[in-house]
Design an enzyme around this catalytic site. Structure first.
Site, PDB file in Angstrom:
ATOM      1  CD  GLN A 238      -2.248   6.860   9.264  1.00  0.00           C
ATOM      2  OE1 GLN A 238      -2.005   6.110  10.212  1.00  0.00           O
ATOM      3  NE2 GLN A 238      -2.204   6.459   8.005  1.00  0.00           N
TER       4      GLN A 238
ATOM      5  CE1 TYR B 193      -7.676  -0.743  11.811  1.00  0.00           C
ATOM      6  CE2 TYR B 193      -6.343   0.392  10.180  1.00  0.00           C
ATOM      7  CZ  TYR B 193      -6.464  -0.565  11.176  1.00  0.00           C
ATOM      8  OH  TYR B 193      -5.392  -1.321  11.540  1.00  0.00           O
TER       9      TYR B 193
ATOM     10  CB  SER C   4       5.187   4.180   5.955  1.00  0.00           C
ATOM     11  OG  SER C   4       3.907   4.022   5.435  1.00  0.00           O
ATOM     12  N   PRO C   5       3.404   5.593   8.296  1.00  0.00           N
ATOM     13  CG  PRO C   5       1.133   5.882   7.892  1.00  0.00           C
ATOM     14  CD  PRO C   5       2.469   6.112   7.287  1.00  0.00           C
TER      15      PRO C   5
ATOM     16  NE  ARG D 227       6.776  -4.572   5.822  1.00  0.00           N
ATOM     17  CZ  ARG D 227       6.325  -5.430   4.930  1.00  0.00           C
ATOM     18  NH1 ARG D 227       6.152  -6.691   5.277  1.00  0.00           N
ATOM     19  NH2 ARG D 227       6.037  -5.052   3.703  1.00  0.00           N
TER      20      ARG D 227
ATOM     21  NE  ARG E  70      -1.016   4.685   4.211  1.00  0.00           N
ATOM     22  CZ  ARG E  70       0.004   3.855   4.497  1.00  0.00           C
ATOM     23  NH1 ARG E  70      -0.158   2.851   5.324  1.00  0.00           N
ATOM     24  NH2 ARG E  70       1.185   4.034   3.969  1.00  0.00           N
TER      25      ARG E  70
END
Ligand SMILES: Cc1cc2nc3c(=O)[nH]c(=O)nc-3n(C[C@H](O)[C@H](O)[C@H](O)COP(=O)(O)OP(=O)(O)OC[C@H]3O[C@@H](n4cnc5c(N)ncnc54)[C@H](O)[C@@H]3O)c2cc1C
Ligand SMILES: Cc1cc2nc3c(=O)[nH]c(=O)nc-3n(C[C@H](O)[C@H](O)[C@H](O)COP(=O)(O)O)c2cc1C
Length: 767
Positions: free
Chosen positions: A493, A574, A415-416, A717, A622
């Site tokens: 991304q 964002y 994952s980013p 993670r 996303r």
């Protein structure tokens, strides 16, 4: 102690028995409104663990109960004319009436006084004469409802309608029968609990129920209608209700999920369904009632424990168990309530989804129960993933996925993750090693961190960028390494930080403005992320044009650098997310207000990017599938519409994240906590999705994929501490066909051998 138990259900009876066993001097009376032998419901199922518990508590009643158990192993799922059978489920059940008879006899034998046809009124002053009044009066407890505030009662009335019937038809397997009718889908949960009797619960949505006219039918008419609907399963046997003779019981019900903050008030103690309920589809209500009874009797009789301490321990320990079960029960309840979502599945996957609905049974649990059946599911999954080319029975996570002309080798994604380690946006040796190593680690797809389309679009001074030739060259070095040394595909991304920009490196303080050198930030509206953050400038149309063009330029540079795929970051508060969430977007022009308006600019950016990106390469978006703000923010229903809108404009995959769109969010964390949103978007919106969020075991990934809850699974993670997560999973699951960098072959085969030896030793120890 002088004790009154209200209700002769499993809770009241078993508590009375458990008290008398511990101290025959207790005076225990039970008051039941119905006559003996008259009860609602038919059979109840038990788990092995409950059997162990009752065996330890009272071997005498346990011996009689277990002697009368009906056992069965298989689950049959009937849908669209097919029957899918899986084995190894190991159920045990008994008739509710018989269970109560056994418990009544045992209670009498131990000296409990039983009063039948005794309706109890909580306002009756006689209850003050008892040391304890046990409110074991079931889900509709009058004693609890007389003081709802004292107990902190929380009732959630669920959507579906159900009726608990019985039949003399003997079902050899636990049977789920789904029938499509002109009024909608209706289904039965049926299982045998005695040599000549089965439970037959009929369930449907409230809408279907009303369309059938069940609301206007008498009980006999309802039963006749159900007999007709399920005739092919009943082989001429009739359905019966035993609710007619009961006081306070109706034929069709809505399940009521009950929770109580406090289980004791004054001398009244809640026990069993009066304190909590668990949906019938996970069959654990009786188990909880019996285990509550054992625990309460145990603490009340423990030497040296004050009454208050005893009650505290009773609630603390039992509540934990209840919460765990209610969690699984909620998943199961919701599965049946949102059934329509899964009806397009092929029967095999539908059955898999049904079996794993509560998340208590996983892919590997199913392998233990019925290896052959599970391998059938795996073969089916691989066939579909490879257009029929493969007949493999390997775990779903290793199956390829095609998105446009890009084929990822397996379904695991890195994952980013922002690393906050770039200078002037240029990725450096850290990024080269970090992303290179994760590509070597076996994941099918590796995402870059959010790479910003302009210096002002960065979150922090350490963010990577894609706005000049230096960036293209540095990214190309990484992409080339990934392509030359692994089979992983790499996705860029792209994002713009908007109102969350100009902040410190992640480990210096999340979303905290810089001490000096801040740059101005912009967003949909002038809503700051927090009182400490800058008030953003609401974007003008000229700003919108400029930022859109920056995204397009970054896409072109991404192509030059050789990326396989582009993701647009429209989540987490964002810039683009600040348009989508109503919590940040206060605009009154065409870009604010309705969801359609709020999506207008993000869709415009996406469409421009799509036009600049080759048709044969995929793009994803996303999104935050919820603002974790109830109806005030983006809801999961909105998320389906958002996913559909991007898919219409050419998105091949929706990367389903959640939250981080609002500083006051109230997220509900847990294992795989965001996967339900992916499930919803994928199966209601019919869009390919990637699930992410606390997915950390291969078993999680396989269960999610096989149940059709997502098409790809992303781990963030877990990859920070283990770049080789996917290769390790391959070794663990003995999957050999994954690409292993030749330099690492020796290590992998040794790991596989060691893991196999350890598994064999563990199995030998179990024997
Ligand atoms: C459709 C359905 C299927 C189920 N299937 C299963 C299953 O497979 N396995 C399982 O473990 N559980 C199952 N359950 C749940 C299970 O029935 C309950 O969890 C269990 O009965 C709880 O026991 P209890 O003693 O707390 O309450 P109850 O069994 O409800 O007993 C309460 C008793 O109190 C009496 N009473 C109530 N008010 C008064 C009053 N004012 N005065 C006197 N008497 C009163 C009632 O008549 C009743 O006898 C199912 C429930 C439903 C609805
Ligand atoms: C250190 C770190 C940095 C992250 N940076 C990004 C990012 O740049 N872009 C993004 O979309 N998500 C980012 N995320 C969110 C992750 O991609 C992922 O959605 C989230 O961590 C939940 O997955 P997990 O439970 O597997 O960690 C980041 C997460 C972490 C832990």
């Amino acid at each position: 102690m002088k004790i009154a138990c209200i209700g002769a259900g499993p809770a009241g009876l078993y508590f009375a028995i458990s008290m008398k066993l511990r101290d025959p001097a207790h005076e225990v009376e039970i008051f039941e409104r119905n006559p003996p032998g008259v009860t609602f419901g038919w059979g109840v199922v038990f788990s092995d663990l409950t059997v162990d518990n009752i065996g330890r508590n009272d071997p005498v009643s346990a011996k009689t109960i277990t002697g009368e158990f009906a056992h069965w192993d298989d689950i049959d799922v009937h849908i669209r004319g097919e029957c899918i059978t899986s084995g190894g489920h190991g159920f045990i059940g008994i008739g509710r009436k018989r269970l109560l008879e056994i418990l009544q006899d045992r209670a009498r034998e131990l000296g409990v006084a039983l009063h039948f046809e005794a309706e109890c009124d909580p306002a009756d002053p006689k209850w003050r004469d008892y040391d304890l009044v046990i409110a074991s009066d079931g889900a509709n407890s009058r004693f609890r409802d007389a003081s709802p505030e004292a107990f902190g009662v929380d009732v959630d009335v669920r959507r579906n309608k159900f009726v608990w019937l019985g039949t003399s038809k003997v079902f050899d397997a636990f049977t789920f029968a789904f029938e499509e009718t002109e009024h909608g889908w209706i289904w039965a949960h049926a299982y045998r609990f005695a040599p000549d009797c089965s439970t037959f619960i009929v369930e449907c949505s409230e809408e279907t129920w009303a369309r059938f006219g069940f609301d206007r039918m008498s009980q006999d008419e309802s039963i006749a209608a159900c007999e007709k609907l399920f005739a092919k399963y009943l082989d001429g046997h009739s359905l019966q209700s035993n609710a007619t003779h009961l006081i306070g019981s109706a034929a069709w019900l809505n399940f009521r999920r009950i929770k109580c903050e406090r289980w004791a008030s004054g001398n009244v103690i809640l026990l069993g369904d009066a304190a909590h309920t668990a949906h019938f589809s996970i069959g654990s209500g009786t188990k909880l009632a019996l285990e509550d009874a054992i625990k309460l009797a145990e603490v009340l009789n423990r030497d040296g424990l004050s009454l208050q301490a005893a009650l505290d321990e009773y609630q603390a320990e039992r509540n934990l168990e209840v919460l765990k079960l209610q969690n699984s029960a909620r998943n199961s309840t919701e599965w049946f309530e949102t059934l329509e979502r899964y009806l397009h599945f092929e029967p095999l996957q539908f059955a898999y989804s049904l079996l794993t609905r509560s998340q208590r049974i996983s892919h590997e649990n199913l392998r233990l129960r019925d290896r052959e059946w599970l391998e059938g599911v795996e073969r089916w999954f691989w066939k579909r993933a490879t257009d029929g080319r493969s007949n493999t029975t390997a775990p779903p996570m290793f199956a390829p996925l095609r998105l446009r002309e890009m084929e990822v080798e397996n379904r695991i994604t890195v994952s980013p993750m922002a690393m906050y380690s770039a200078l002037d946006g240029v990725p450096n040796d850290f990024h080269f090693v970090h992303l290179g190593e994760r590509a070597l680690g076996g994941a099918g797809l590796v995402f870059t961190e959010m790479t910003c389309v302009s210096p002002e679009g960065r979150i922090s001074p350490g963010c990577t960028g894609m706005w000049n030739a230096d960036h293209v060259a540095a990214w190309k070095r990484i992409v080339d390494f990934v392509h030359a040394n692994s089979k992983a595909k790499i996705c860029l991304q792209l994002g713009h930080s908007g109102p969350k920009g100009s902040t410190k490196l992640g480990w210096e303080g999340n979303d905290v403005p810089l001490d000096e050198g801040n740059w101005p930030v912009m967003a949909a509206s002038d809503v700051p992320w927090s009182p400490a953050n800058q008030v953003p400038r609401p974007m003008t149309r000229a700003d919108m044009d400029a930022v859109r063009d920056e995204f397009v330029a970054a896409v072109t540079m991404g192509l030059e650098a050789g990326f396989d795929m582009i993701e647009l970051h429209a989540a987490h508060g964002y810039l683009l997310s600040s348009f989508i969430t109503p919590l940040q977007n206060r605009r009154t022009d065409d870009y604010g207000g309705s969801l359609e308006n709020r999506l207008r600019y993000p869709l415009e950016v996406f469409a421009a990017m799509r036009a600049a990106w080759p048709k044969d390469r995929p793009m994803s978006v996303r999104i935050s599938a919820t603002d974790w703000a109830g109806d005030d923010g983006v809801t999961p229903e909105d998320a389906v519409a958002i996913g559909e809108a991007f898919a219409r404009d050419g998105a091949d995959l929706i990367d389903v994240s959640a939250g981080q769109t609002w500083a006051e969010q109230q997220p509900v964390y847990g294992r795989m906590f965001q996967t339900p949103f992916s499930d919803k978007i994928r199966n209601e919106g019919r869009v390919a999705t990637m699930a992410v969020g606390n997915i950390y075991e291969p078993d999680h990934a396989n269960s999610i994929l096989a149940a059709g809850r997502a098409d790809l699974v992303a781990l963030a993670r877990p990859h920070l501490v283990d770049p080789f997560w996917t290769l390790r999973a391959a070794a663990q699951l003995d999957y050999r066909d994954i690409h292993i960098p030749p330099q690492y072959l020796n290590g992998m085969s040794q790991l596989a051998r060691n893991l196999k030896r350890e598994a064999e030793m563990a199995a030998a120890l179990r024997v």
